[in-house]
Design an enzyme around this catalytic site. Structure first.
Site, PDB file in Angstrom:
ATOM      1  N   LEU A 181      -7.606  -2.196   7.080  1.00 33.91           N
ATOM      2  CA  LEU A 181      -8.823  -1.622   6.502  1.00 33.91           C
ATOM      3  C   LEU A 181      -9.133  -0.238   7.064  1.00 33.91           C
ATOM      4  O   LEU A 181      -8.905   0.036   8.237  1.00 33.91           O
ATOM      5  CB  LEU A 181     -10.000  -2.564   6.765  1.00 33.91           C
ATOM      6  CG  LEU A 181      -9.837  -3.972   6.176  1.00 33.91           C
ATOM      7  CD1 LEU A 181     -11.071  -4.823   6.476  1.00 33.91           C
ATOM      8  CD2 LEU A 181      -9.577  -3.930   4.669  1.00 33.91           C
ATOM      9  N   GLU A 201     -11.928   3.454   6.034  1.00 30.14           N
ATOM     10  CA  GLU A 201     -13.241   3.805   5.473  1.00 30.14           C
ATOM     11  C   GLU A 201     -13.320   3.609   3.952  1.00 30.14           C
ATOM     12  O   GLU A 201     -14.401   3.370   3.428  1.00 30.14           O
ATOM     13  CB  GLU A 201     -13.610   5.253   5.826  1.00 30.14           C
ATOM     14  CG  GLU A 201     -14.420   5.396   7.088  1.00 30.14           C
ATOM     15  CD  GLU A 201     -15.688   4.531   7.126  1.00 30.14           C
ATOM     16  OE1 GLU A 201     -16.467   4.567   6.152  1.00 30.14           O
ATOM     17  OE2 GLU A 201     -15.882   3.812   8.114  1.00 30.14           O
ATOM     18  N   HIS A 226     -11.950   1.145   2.153  1.00 28.43           N
ATOM     19  CA  HIS A 226     -12.329  -0.259   1.976  1.00 28.43           C
ATOM     20  C   HIS A 226     -13.774  -0.485   2.421  1.00 28.43           C
ATOM     21  O   HIS A 226     -14.549  -1.168   1.756  1.00 28.43           O
ATOM     22  CB  HIS A 226     -11.446  -1.172   2.836  1.00 28.43           C
ATOM     23  CG  HIS A 226      -9.979  -1.095   2.541  1.00 28.43           C
ATOM     24  ND1 HIS A 226      -9.067  -0.622   3.451  1.00 28.43           N
ATOM     25  CD2 HIS A 226      -9.264  -1.458   1.447  1.00 28.43           C
ATOM     26  CE1 HIS A 226      -7.849  -0.689   2.938  1.00 28.43           C
ATOM     27  NE2 HIS A 226      -7.933  -1.184   1.720  1.00 28.43           N
ATOM     28  N   GLN A 271       2.746  -8.422  -6.504  1.00 23.61           N
ATOM     29  CA  GLN A 271       2.522  -7.089  -7.050  1.00 23.61           C
ATOM     30  C   GLN A 271       3.462  -6.043  -6.467  1.00 23.61           C
ATOM     31  O   GLN A 271       3.365  -4.869  -6.799  1.00 23.61           O
ATOM     32  CB  GLN A 271       1.059  -6.664  -6.880  1.00 23.61           C
ATOM     33  CG  GLN A 271       0.654  -6.326  -5.455  1.00 23.61           C
ATOM     34  CD  GLN A 271      -0.852  -6.128  -5.358  1.00 23.61           C
ATOM     35  OE1 GLN A 271      -1.632  -7.046  -5.531  1.00 23.61           O
ATOM     36  NE2 GLN A 271      -1.258  -4.893  -5.093  1.00 23.61           N
ATOM     37  N   GLN A 288      -5.848   0.646 -11.992  1.00 31.07           N
ATOM     38  CA  GLN A 288      -6.047  -0.761 -11.606  1.00 31.07           C
ATOM     39  C   GLN A 288      -7.449  -1.232 -11.994  1.00 31.07           C
ATOM     40  O   GLN A 288      -7.629  -2.332 -12.514  1.00 31.07           O
ATOM     41  CB  GLN A 288      -5.838  -0.904 -10.100  1.00 31.07           C
ATOM     42  CG  GLN A 288      -6.245  -2.256  -9.545  1.00 31.07           C
ATOM     43  CD  GLN A 288      -5.915  -2.373  -8.070  1.00 31.07           C
ATOM     44  OE1 GLN A 288      -4.788  -2.656  -7.698  1.00 31.07           O
ATOM     45  NE2 GLN A 288      -6.898  -2.120  -7.237  1.00 31.07           N
TER      46      GLN A 288
HETATM   47  P1  AMP Z   1      -5.906  -2.146  -1.177  1.00 26.62           P
HETATM   48  O1  AMP Z   1      -6.150  -2.760   0.163  1.00 26.62           O
HETATM   49  O2  AMP Z   1      -5.095  -0.904  -1.124  1.00 26.62           O
HETATM   50  O3  AMP Z   1      -5.426  -3.141  -2.189  1.00 26.62           O
HETATM   51  O4  AMP Z   1      -7.335  -1.656  -1.707  1.00 26.62           O
HETATM   52  C1  AMP Z   1      -8.393  -2.561  -1.853  1.00 26.62           C
HETATM   53  C2  AMP Z   1      -9.529  -1.901  -2.581  1.00 26.62           C
HETATM   54  O5  AMP Z   1      -9.995  -0.753  -1.840  1.00 26.62           O
HETATM   55  C3  AMP Z   1      -9.120  -1.368  -3.967  1.00 26.62           C
HETATM   56  O6  AMP Z   1     -10.190  -1.595  -4.885  1.00 26.62           O
HETATM   57  C4  AMP Z   1      -8.916   0.107  -3.716  1.00 26.62           C
HETATM   58  O7  AMP Z   1      -9.110   0.909  -4.864  1.00 26.62           O
HETATM   59  C5  AMP Z   1      -9.991   0.382  -2.675  1.00 26.62           C
HETATM   60  N1  AMP Z   1      -9.634   1.582  -1.904  1.00 26.62           N
HETATM   61  C6  AMP Z   1      -8.501   1.802  -1.191  1.00 26.62           C
HETATM   62  N2  AMP Z   1      -8.505   3.039  -0.661  1.00 26.62           N
HETATM   63  C7  AMP Z   1      -9.661   3.638  -1.058  1.00 26.62           C
HETATM   64  C8  AMP Z   1     -10.244   4.937  -0.853  1.00 26.62           C
HETATM   65  N3  AMP Z   1      -9.642   5.885  -0.128  1.00 26.62           N
HETATM   66  N4  AMP Z   1     -11.450   5.183  -1.424  1.00 26.62           N
HETATM   67  C9  AMP Z   1     -12.067   4.225  -2.167  1.00 26.62           C
HETATM   68  N5  AMP Z   1     -11.575   3.003  -2.399  1.00 26.62           N
HETATM   69  C10 AMP Z   1     -10.390   2.705  -1.856  1.00 26.62           C
END
Ligand code: AMP
Length: 245
Positions: free
Chosen positions: A24, A26, A28, A52, A144
């Site tokens: 995680l 910022e 997330h 995925q 997504q």
């Molecule tokens: P992930 O862990 O990469 O599957 O991301 C989980 C969620 O966090 C998804 O909805 C991503 O779009 C969101 N997320 C990841 N990185 C960012 C970021 N830099 N800014 C905003 N949301 C993010």
């Protein structure tokens, strides 16, 4: 998990969920804060979803740091963290898959065959386990978000889907768990991606209306920064993701 969330809902509590693959940052945490603000209960899922990832992708080496993640989430006042094992979500012989909507066919869908099938399948499964009122997603993964929003609408899932802005480092690079893979030099080169997006934005502000001209300038910017392989540069309609001219 479902019993807990259902009990909350029966007591009139609004439940939010943030689905992640962990490591995680910022980005997330901004989704989590938004859920904690808007909902009475917040659930976070941490699951590196094998379905995925393509066979040549980074499933095995994807960063995993559950301990740190849990302490970050405790600090934000999260109520539930769901961290299943792959064998719990996909017991041996599991074969049902969601066929993603049309908006999944272009861009990432083309570069990463099967990716959105894995995403829609796990998101629907997690929404069955955690039937939240609101599920929060990041604009960093804009396609997504569209894919999930469309699936939820078309399969009559009861959760609302909300999208939150991209969180970037001070120098412009979007935060990503995968940034951990980047050595100093590669990280420097990666900045050309956000720069090329800003360049496009500025060209539109300055009155440029020809998509091919904007794309050519973006490509040149990336090439000048020694980015050798470009999967796609596309100017698209924000709803259909079809290219505009
Ligand atoms: P992930 O862990 O990469 O599957 O991301 C989980 C969620 O966090 C998804 O909805 C991503 O779009 C969101 N997320 C990841 N990185 C960012 C970021 N830099 N800014 C905003 N949301 C993010």
């Amino acid at each position: 998990m479902r019993r807990l969330v259902t009990a909350d809902k029966m007591q009139g509590r609004r439940v939010g969920v943030v689905m992640t693959m962990g490591a995680l940052h910022e980005g997330h945490l901004s989704l989590v804060r938004r859920s904690v603000e808007e909902c009475d209960r917040t659930a976070v899922t941490i699951f590196v979803n094998p379905t995925q990832f393509g066979p040549q992708e980074d499933y095995a080496k994807y960063p995993r740091q559950l301990h740190e993640d849990l302490s970050l989430l405790a600090d934000l006042g999260v109520n539930y963290v769901f961290t299943p094992q792959p064998s719990e979500m996909y017991p041996s012989g599991h074969s049902t898959r969601i066929s993603p909507p049309r908006v999944a066919e272009v861009l990432e869908g083309q570069c990463r065959p099967g990716h959105f099938e894995g995403v829609t399948t796990i998101v629907l499964k997690l929404l069955q386990v955690i039937p939240a009122d609101i599920a929060y997603f990041g604009q960093k993964d804009y396609q997504q978000y569209l894919v999930i929003r469309t699936m939820v609408e078309e399969l009559d899932v009861a959760s609302d889907i909300r999208v939150c802005p991209i969180v970037r480092d001070a120098d412009g690079l979007a935060l990503s768990s995968r940034n951990q893979y980047l050595a100093t030099e590669a990280r420097q080169r990666a900045l050309a991606i956000s720069e090329s997006l800003s360049l496009a934005e500025q060209m539109v502000r300055d009155g440029q209306r020809r998509a091919s001209t904007i794309a050519a300038h973006m490509r040149q910017h990336l090439v000048d920064a020694d980015i050798e392989r470009i999967d796609y540069i596309a100017l698209v309609d924000p709803k259909s993701l079809q290219e505009v001219r």
